[in-house]
Write an enzyme that holds these catalytic residues in place. Structure first.
Site, mmCIF file in Angstrom:
data_model
loop_
_atom_site.group_PDB
_atom_site.id
_atom_site.type_symbol
_atom_site.label_atom_id
_atom_site.label_comp_id
_atom_site.label_asym_id
_atom_site.label_seq_id
_atom_site.Cartn_x
_atom_site.Cartn_y
_atom_site.Cartn_z
ATOM 1 N N ARG A 35 -24.356 -42.487 -50.695
ATOM 2 C CA ARG A 35 -24.310 -41.729 -49.448
ATOM 3 C C ARG A 35 -25.708 -41.291 -49.043
ATOM 4 N NH1 ARG A 35 -20.176 -36.816 -49.355
ATOM 5 N NH2 ARG A 35 -19.084 -38.327 -50.655
ATOM 6 N N SER A 44 -17.737 -39.296 -45.579
ATOM 7 C CA SER A 44 -16.810 -38.280 -46.060
ATOM 8 C C SER A 44 -16.881 -37.033 -45.181
ATOM 9 C CB SER A 44 -17.103 -37.960 -47.531
ATOM 10 O OG SER A 44 -16.112 -37.110 -48.071
ATOM 11 N N HIS A 45 -17.195 -35.880 -45.786
ATOM 12 C CA HIS A 45 -17.228 -34.625 -45.031
ATOM 13 C C HIS A 45 -18.637 -34.251 -44.586
ATOM 14 C CE1 HIS A 45 -18.035 -33.627 -49.230
ATOM 15 N NE2 HIS A 45 -18.760 -32.624 -48.772
ATOM 16 N N LYS A 103 -17.550 -45.743 -50.603
ATOM 17 C CA LYS A 103 -16.693 -45.489 -51.748
ATOM 18 C C LYS A 103 -16.118 -46.834 -52.172
ATOM 19 C CE LYS A 103 -15.557 -40.752 -50.396
ATOM 20 N NZ LYS A 103 -14.484 -39.769 -50.038
ATOM 21 N N ASP A 160 -10.346 -33.734 -44.123
ATOM 22 C CA ASP A 160 -11.789 -33.947 -44.081
ATOM 23 C C ASP A 160 -12.089 -35.210 -43.283
ATOM 24 O OD1 ASP A 160 -11.052 -35.954 -45.883
ATOM 25 O OD2 ASP A 160 -12.785 -35.632 -47.174
ATOM 26 N N ASP A 218 -12.803 -38.308 -43.860
ATOM 27 C CA ASP A 218 -12.244 -39.632 -44.148
ATOM 28 C C ASP A 218 -10.809 -39.583 -44.650
ATOM 29 O OD1 ASP A 218 -13.127 -38.536 -46.615
ATOM 30 O OD2 ASP A 218 -13.350 -40.514 -47.508
ATOM 31 N N ASP A 228 -9.237 -38.092 -47.262
ATOM 32 C CA ASP A 228 -8.782 -38.062 -48.649
ATOM 33 C C ASP A 228 -8.698 -36.639 -49.208
ATOM 34 O OD1 ASP A 228 -11.494 -37.553 -49.036
ATOM 35 O OD2 ASP A 228 -11.879 -39.348 -50.237
ATOM 36 N N ARG A 229 -9.044 -35.624 -48.384
ATOM 37 C CA ARG A 229 -8.923 -34.231 -48.822
ATOM 38 C C ARG A 229 -8.109 -33.440 -47.807
ATOM 39 N NH1 ARG A 229 -13.380 -31.019 -49.430
ATOM 40 N NH2 ARG A 229 -14.757 -32.267 -48.146
ATOM 41 N N HIS A 262 -8.731 -32.764 -52.982
ATOM 42 C CA HIS A 262 -8.356 -34.101 -53.451
ATOM 43 C C HIS A 262 -7.072 -33.952 -54.268
ATOM 44 C CE1 HIS A 262 -11.929 -36.557 -52.471
ATOM 45 N NE2 HIS A 262 -12.657 -35.511 -52.801
#
Length: 456
Positions: free
Chosen positions: A12, A103-104, A113, A242, A244, A246-247, A329
């Protein structure tokens, strides 16, 4: 090449500075080489998805070019949440997958990822990829691959989840805040059309500039809109995602936040009903009430290091049916595939609520009240931060029980404190929990003094 972008759990960096086309092409070439070597295969199919960031399309083109020249078939599933990339790999029996996402992080960031087989790349594997890119040791294949499109992943996913959960008769009203992240392409359909709830949408249009609020539900400031909307519409709950998908962040019917470890108490009780004695994983930042509640309900509570990649590995090792992090997560290995998926966690939560006449507050009403700090972050140089937890452990170990699984977690009997080095930045993370606000603050003072002494 900025080597700092190759992190513990993913790759990232700032897209325009750190992820130019040459590096991304090199990553694609290196990944194809690496995956073939790890799987012992001469042919390779790689699912590739991306989030809605401004840089994601450019990065996809460069990455796909590298993968194809490395001899891989690229399965382009378009702009989807990260869990749908994992889902597509499993359902399509593909060899590997990559999600292009920041992501966030803020809009100027992006990253990757990655999974090879059932393993999420982290730690040494990511550094091995970095070495292949730096050495240019991945040659172009004699027979290049190709790009094929799969435009059915979202509908396939929604159909799968719809057949996986059994909604009850209680109607639900749900606020859904996607924060202009990529969850907006699937979460509204899931909640309204598949699960049959009345939905109040907030910021569901994907926009890589994130014009309304930052897509990180671990930060209270980012939950103000969903909290207010729950109260205004008298909703049963609010869900926030978030960047993407996943959270997950959850707000109860009063507009109060249910943090990840408390959400895990509710989910673990449900999993243990159908899986008596099951192993359930929480990480070192989670409340002691989670581990105690798992044991109380007949489960085997396991504490893990922080990090989605590490928790997935722990699930494989232990056969755990459920795992979760403070950060939201949530990993279901019960009726699902063991990867972190905020949309699937939404479905399981709504399944629970639709099959009871109790609200979220009542379902969690018997959890002992504790007083915890949020996740406190203290700037600390990278060359110092990993030494600090060990020094703190030395200071407390003469009198108290210390756990050095991931940093140091000190058990004070009537509370606990954590100090760990972040794997993603020059930061120390601290958290304290106790039975009263006064004791919490006292323990925090002890911890802060110990950290200052360790850094000095």
């Amino acid at each position: 090449m900025n080597t700092q972008i190759f992190r513990q759990y993913d790759i990232r960096g700032i897209a325009d500075r750190d992820l130019d086309n040459e590096l991304v092409f090199g990553l694609g070439l290196a990944f194809a080489h690496f995956a073939k070597m790890k799987l012992g295969k001469s042919e390779l199919s790689v699912v590739v998805g991306r989030d809605a960031r401004v840089s994601s399309d450019r990065i996809f083109c460069a990455l796909a070019d590298g993968l194809v020249k490395g001899g891989a078939t690229v399965v382009d599933i378009g702009m989807v949440p990260t869990p749908l990339v994992y889902f597509a790999r499993v359902q399509g029996s593909h060899d590997a997958c990559i999600q292009i996402t920041g992501s966030h992080n803020a809009g100027e960031y992006n990253g990757f990822k990655m999974m090879v087989g059932a393993d999420t790349l982290h730690g040494a594997a990511i550094q091995e990829l970095r070495g292949i890119i730096a050495d240019k040791s991945a040659a172009e294949a004699a027979q290049p691959g190709e790009i094929i499109a799969d435009e059915n992943v979202i509908s396939d996913y929604l159909n799968y989840v719809g057949g996986n959960v059994k909604m009850g008769s209680k109607p639900l009203k749900v606020v859904v805040d996607c924060g202009n992240g990529i969850a907006g392409v699937a979460a509204p359909q899931l909640v309204q059309d598949v699960l049959g709830a009345q939905m109040i949408p907030l910021f569901v249009e994907p926009d890589g500039n994130f014009p309304n609020h930052h897509p990180d539900p671990t930060v209270l400031e980012n939950l103000q809109d969903v909290m207010a909307a729950v109260r205004e519409h008298q909703a049963d709950l609010g869900i926030a995602y978030d960047g993407d998908g996943d959270r997950i962040g959850v707000v109860d019917h009063k507009g109060e936040v249910i943090w990840g470890d408390k959400l895990m108490i509710l989910l673990s009780r449900d999993v243990l009903k159908s899986n008596p004695g099951a192993t359930i994983i929480g990480e070192v930042k989670c409340s002691q009430t989670l581990f105690d509640d798992i044991q109380k309900h007949g489960g085997n509570a396991v504490m893990s290091k922080v990090g989605h990649s590490l928790i997935k590995a722990k699930i494989k090792e232990t056969g755990a049916k459920l795992a979760g992090e403070m950060s939201g997560h949530i990993f279901f290995n019960d009726r699902y595939f063991g990867f972190d998926d905020a949309l699937y966690a939404t479905a399981r939560l709504l399944e629970i609520l639709s099959n009871t006449d109790q609200d979220l507050g009542q379902l969690l009403g018997d959890v002992p009240e504790t007083f915890a700090t949020p996740e406190l972050r203290l700037d600390c140089p990278d060359d110092v931060k990993f030494d600090v937890p060990g020094k703190v452990a030395e200071q407390f170990s003469k009198e108290w029980e210390v756990n050095t699984l991931d940093g140091v977690r000190i058990n004070f009997g009537d509370g606990w404190g954590l100090v760990r080095a972040s794997n993603t930045g020059p930061v120390l993370v601290m958290r304290v929990e106790a039975g009263t606000p006064e004791r919490r603050d006292e323990l925090l003072g002890w911890l802060e003094n110990a950290v200052k002494s360790a850094i000095a």
